[in-house]
Design a protein around this motif. Structure first.
Motif, short mmCIF file in Angstrom:
data_model
loop_
_atom_site.label_atom_id
_atom_site.label_comp_id
_atom_site.label_asym_id
_atom_site.label_seq_id
_atom_site.Cartn_x
_atom_site.Cartn_y
_atom_site.Cartn_z
N GLU A 103 0.83 -1.21 0.00
CA GLU A 103 0.00 0.00 0.00
C GLU A 103 0.87 1.25 0.00
OE1 GLU A 103 -3.38 2.50 0.09
OE2 GLU A 103 -2.99 0.45 -0.60
N MET A 104 2.00 1.21 0.69
CA MET A 104 2.92 2.36 0.69
C MET A 104 3.47 2.57 -0.71
SD MET A 104 4.39 4.82 2.35
CE MET A 104 4.16 4.43 4.09
N GLN A 105 3.81 1.50 -1.41
CA GLN A 105 4.27 1.62 -2.80
C GLN A 105 3.21 2.29 -3.67
OE1 GLN A 105 4.94 -2.51 -3.53
NE2 GLN A 105 7.12 -2.46 -3.01
N ARG A 130 3.55 5.98 -5.45
CA ARG A 130 3.43 6.16 -6.91
C ARG A 130 2.33 7.17 -7.23
NH1 ARG A 130 3.93 0.41 -6.91
NH2 ARG A 130 1.66 0.27 -7.14
N GLU A 131 1.26 7.13 -6.51
CA GLU A 131 0.14 8.05 -6.72
C GLU A 131 0.56 9.48 -6.42
OE1 GLU A 131 -3.36 8.35 -3.85
OE2 GLU A 131 -4.21 7.14 -5.48
N LEU A 132 1.38 9.66 -5.38
CA LEU A 132 1.84 11.01 -5.02
C LEU A 132 2.83 11.56 -6.04
CD1 LEU A 132 2.16 13.37 -2.95
CD2 LEU A 132 3.99 12.02 -1.91
N GLU A 159 14.04 11.46 0.17
CA GLU A 159 14.48 12.62 -0.62
C GLU A 159 13.39 13.06 -1.59
OE1 GLU A 159 19.26 11.60 -0.70
OE2 GLU A 159 17.89 10.56 -2.05
N GLN A 160 12.68 12.12 -2.15
CA GLN A 160 11.60 12.49 -3.07
C GLN A 160 10.45 13.15 -2.32
OE1 GLN A 160 10.55 9.69 -6.24
NE2 GLN A 160 12.36 8.46 -5.69
N LEU A 161 10.14 12.66 -1.11
CA LEU A 161 9.10 13.31 -0.31
C LEU A 161 9.50 14.75 0.01
CD1 LEU A 161 8.06 10.48 2.20
CD2 LEU A 161 6.64 11.50 0.42
N ARG A 163 6.30 17.02 1.05
CA ARG A 163 5.36 16.16 1.78
C ARG A 163 6.09 15.62 3.00
NH1 ARG A 163 0.78 13.19 0.11
NH2 ARG A 163 -0.11 12.19 1.97
N PRO A 164 5.67 15.97 4.20
CA PRO A 164 6.44 15.55 5.38
C PRO A 164 6.49 14.04 5.58
CG PRO A 164 4.36 16.56 6.03
CD PRO A 164 4.52 16.81 4.57
N TYR A 165 5.41 13.35 5.24
CA TYR A 165 5.42 11.89 5.39
C TYR A 165 4.22 11.29 4.67
CZ TYR A 165 1.79 12.67 8.94
OH TYR A 165 0.65 13.05 9.59
N ILE A 166 4.31 9.98 4.47
CA ILE A 166 3.16 9.17 4.04
C ILE A 166 2.97 8.08 5.09
CG2 ILE A 166 2.17 7.64 2.30
CD1 ILE A 166 3.79 8.96 0.20
N GLU A 167 1.74 7.91 5.53
CA GLU A 167 1.44 6.89 6.53
C GLU A 167 0.30 6.01 6.04
OE1 GLU A 167 1.49 7.69 10.92
OE2 GLU A 167 -0.67 7.30 10.70
N VAL A 168 0.47 4.72 6.21
CA VAL A 168 -0.59 3.78 5.87
C VAL A 168 -0.86 2.88 7.07
CG1 VAL A 168 0.01 3.78 3.42
CG2 VAL A 168 0.99 2.04 4.91
N ARG A 169 -2.11 2.52 7.20
CA ARG A 169 -2.53 1.59 8.26
C ARG A 169 -3.28 0.45 7.60
NH1 ARG A 169 -6.46 3.05 13.44
NH2 ARG A 169 -6.41 0.97 14.42
#
Length: 702
Positions: A496-498, A502-504, A516-518, A523-529
């Motif tokens: 899901e993080m992948q 990719r969507e971002l 580095e890309q974030l 974008r400070p972070y991506i979080e998935v649950r």
């Protein structure tokens, strides 16, 4: 979905801190104003505490409190076993707490008790049995072998004993202790204290060994928490090993009567099996479990089993690594070896011709597995083709008797519902909320392997948070469920993080790793649950996980098992009977292997413990008083470095598509199963003596 292909080798993520002494365990926690506690154990096996005088103890300099049943309801005057806590001394120093505990002079009234199982004088309590196929098939068998097998009572002896530190902040208590089920411990403590579970935190980030010892909630958790609340200061209790023998659960002594029959073609076709063991009243360690896994190994269509408990007045009997298959497999694999010899057949080839494909209890196919390949690879590595099959025929130049034996090991495989949160941040940090307990088996390294395989992150910035109920829901780490239960949901989170990443990023051509890309897209972070159900589960299983419960998996069409083939070479001195094991080979099918380094390490440990249980370990009980006579590491014999020769381990590393979405099966329990009968079979090959009890002593050989 993350592919089931092989995982790359990574270093242990916890290794550097451990070798530098930076890893902190429960007993390492220090707090301002810390008080020390020591338990006062009962010195009778059964009866009642009549009275004791606390005044002399309170007069000892440094002693702050002596807590009894009048202060703490979980301390009882009714005594059910020797070593049961009757009081807790709390002092400014450990020395004062010890002096106070040893100074207390209680008076007891005793009643008759049974400290050990005695089948001649005690009444058995029948348990559920098994009746599959033709009950008369054994009478019609062409060849029958039989035996009565005994496995001694044994204690775990983890390096870390029971350590508990309690710290209150307002109406919230934090407990620092090594355990295997922090969620269950939290719930039990909250219920005992009469407070909501959210007001209790159990922090068990590092555990110095468990093996079943630290699975159930501990009485001392409640005692220390109450003492800290009464004192208004943090309280620590480090239980001495001698007390731990009486407080902690252990493997019960068990006896296994088994008859195995084969038809005119030499095919095993019937078993009659009766298992008994020591248990406490209303104990949770089921005697019926002995026949379950062993019924699924060979094609034996007629299987009758009975079981019974003998109720003893000692402390808790419970799962110890290898649980039921270790003792039951000792009986079965010894008789399979004997049957092969009776029929003049090679023990390896005899097993290969009769491996099961069906679960006769569940009446469904076994999931595809590789026990055959384990046996073949193990035979090749040990040099089985060079083994002279004649009993007593192999000797060294100095007369040393040589025996080579083998046995199979097996353990039910499954997984459970779990949930995880994964965050990748622009600042170079990645945080994974794992689930379970790091007991030295390398679970955190296995988690890291999945994350690092699927995500382009800085490995030095990866933090795995687990074992602490304040982090989020924690699942128990028992019954091989650590890796198999925790890995599939992490793989889902990585996928899901992948997808989210990719969507971002979209069509932008950015360089650098994910951090580095974030940063480049601000974008400070991506979080998935993510949550993951095990086969055969519905949404209620996830809710059970979140609240500290457990919902086992049950695949609707197949039964999964973990397998191992154990081969050993033993040398026996003809004069003294001393047994050495210069070589051992262990080959396992545990599904997809996530962390080869930690898996191999567990296999090495399994062989060592298997050797130890087969030739060294036995807890002695004085039946007159009910106490353990060798309750320390000086007199409880365990294997040491000088006992262990070369150990060659290998993994098949093929996924089981039915056990979980990742194909990972458990291995922690499995790795010692089969070692006992392999050694006993090697002893027979060397000496002609069929030894039916573990541990094997010198007197059993002549």
């Amino acid at each position: 979905m993350m592919p089931m292909g092989p995982f790359s080798e990574i270093e242990r993520v916890d290794a550097l801190d451990k070798v530098r002494g930076r890893t902190r365990y429960a007993a390492d926690m220090q707090f301002d104003g810390l008080l020390h506690a020591m338990l006062v154990p009962a010195t009778i096996n059964k009866g009642r505490l009549v009275e004791f005088d606390t005044a002399p103890v309170l007069a000892i300099p440094g002693v702050k409190m002596v807590l009894t049943s009048e202060d703490i309801p979980t301390l009882q005057r009714e005594i059910a076993f020797r070593g049961q806590p009757i009081a807790l001394v709390v002092a400014e120093t450990l020395e004062a707490a010890i002096e106070g505990a040893e100074s207390l002079q209680p008076r007891f009234e005793t009643v008759p008790f049974n400290a050990v199982m005695n089948e001649e004088t005690m009444t058995a309590v029948p348990a559920e049995g098994l009746n599959i196929g033709d009950a008369d098939a054994l009478d019609a068998a062409t060849t029958v072998v039989e035996g009565t097998f005994e496995v001694a009572r044994q204690h775990h002896n983890a390096m870390e004993t029971f350590h508990t530190t309690a710290v209150w902040s307002g109406n919230h208590v934090t407990i620092y202790e090594g355990c295997q089920n922090s969620a269950r411990s939290r719930n039990a403590l909250a219920e005992s204290l009469g407070i909501p579970p959210e007001l209790v935190t159990i922090s068990s980030i590092q555990v110095g060994g468990g093996f079943g010892l630290k699975s159930p909630p501990k009485l001392q958790t409640d005692l220390v928490a109450r003492a800290a609340r009464l004192a208004g200061r943090p309280v620590k209790l480090v239980t001495p090993r001698g007390q731990l023998y009486h407080l902690g659960p252990h493997r019960p002594r068990s006896v296994h009567r088994m008859r195995l029959g084969a038809d005119g073609d030499g095919r095993m076709n019937a078993i009659s099996y009766h298992a008994v063991h020591e248990n406490i009243a209303e104990g949770q360690f089921s005697v019926a479990g002995y026949y379950e896994d062993i019924s699924r190994v060979y094609t034996i269509p007629n299987f009758q089993a009975t079981a019974a408990d003998y109720i003893i007045d000692r402390n808790l009997t419970r799962q110890t690594r290898g649980t039921h298959p270790f003792p039951a497999g000792f009986a079965l694999e010894s008789l399979v070896d004997q049957m092969a010899h009776e029929l003049g057949q090679d023990p390896v080839q005899y097993r290969l011709r009769q491996l099961a494909t069906t679960d006769i209890i569940g009446r469904r196919p076994l999931a595809p597995h590789f026990l055959r390949e384990c046996i073949q690879e193990g035979a090749k590595r040990i040099g089985w083709e060079r083994r002279n099959p004649s009993v007593g025929s192999m000797r060294l130049d100095d007369g040393t008797m040589v025996g080579i034996g083998m046995a199979c090991g097996y353990f039910g495989a499954g997984t459970a519902a779990a949930e995880t949160t994964l965050r990748v941040s622009a600042n170079g940090k990645t945080t994974l909320l794992g689930s379970g307990h790091e007991m030295g088996q390398g679970m955190s390294s296995a988690y890291a392997a999945i994350v690092r395989m699927g995500l382009d992150i800085d490995p030095n910035g990866l933090e795995i948070r687990m074992g602490d109920t304040s982090f989020g829901p924690q699942r128990m780490t028992v019954g091989e469920g650590g890796t198999s239960g925790g890995m599939p949901v992490i793989a889902r989170a990585v996928e899901e993080m992948q997808r989210r990443f990719r969507e971002l990023i979209g069509d932008r051509a950015l360089t650098g790793n994910m951090h580095e890309q974030l940063a480049r897209v601000r974008r400070p972070y991506i979080e998935v649950r993510m949550g993951e159900l095990a086969p055969g589960q519905d949404a209620s299983a996830l809710e059970a996980f979140r609240t500290g419960g457990r919902a086992p998996s049950d695949h609707p069409t197949h039964t999964s098992m973990s397998y191992i083939a154990q081969f050993v070479e033993i040398h026996i001195d003809p004069g003294t009977g001393r047994i050495r094991m210069p070589r051992a080979v262990s080959v396992a099918d545990v599904g997809r292997v996530v962390s080869h380094r930690t898996a191999r390490s567990q296999m090495l440990g399994g062989v060592v413990w298997g050797f130890s249980t087969a030739l060294r370990e036995e807890t002695e009980v004085d039946p007159r008083f009910g106490g353990y006579l060798n309750d320390d590491l000086a007199e409880y014999m365990v294997a040491v470095n000088a006992d262990i020769g070369e150990i060659d381990v290998a993994l098949i590393d093929q996924p089981d598509p039915y056990v979980s979405s990742l194909g990972v099966k458990g291995m922690g329990e499995l790795v010692m199963v089969g070692t006992g009968p392999a050694i006993a079979n090697a002893v027979y090959h060397a000496t002609g003596q069929r030894v039916r009890k573990l541990p094997i002593r010198i007197g059993d050989l002549f």
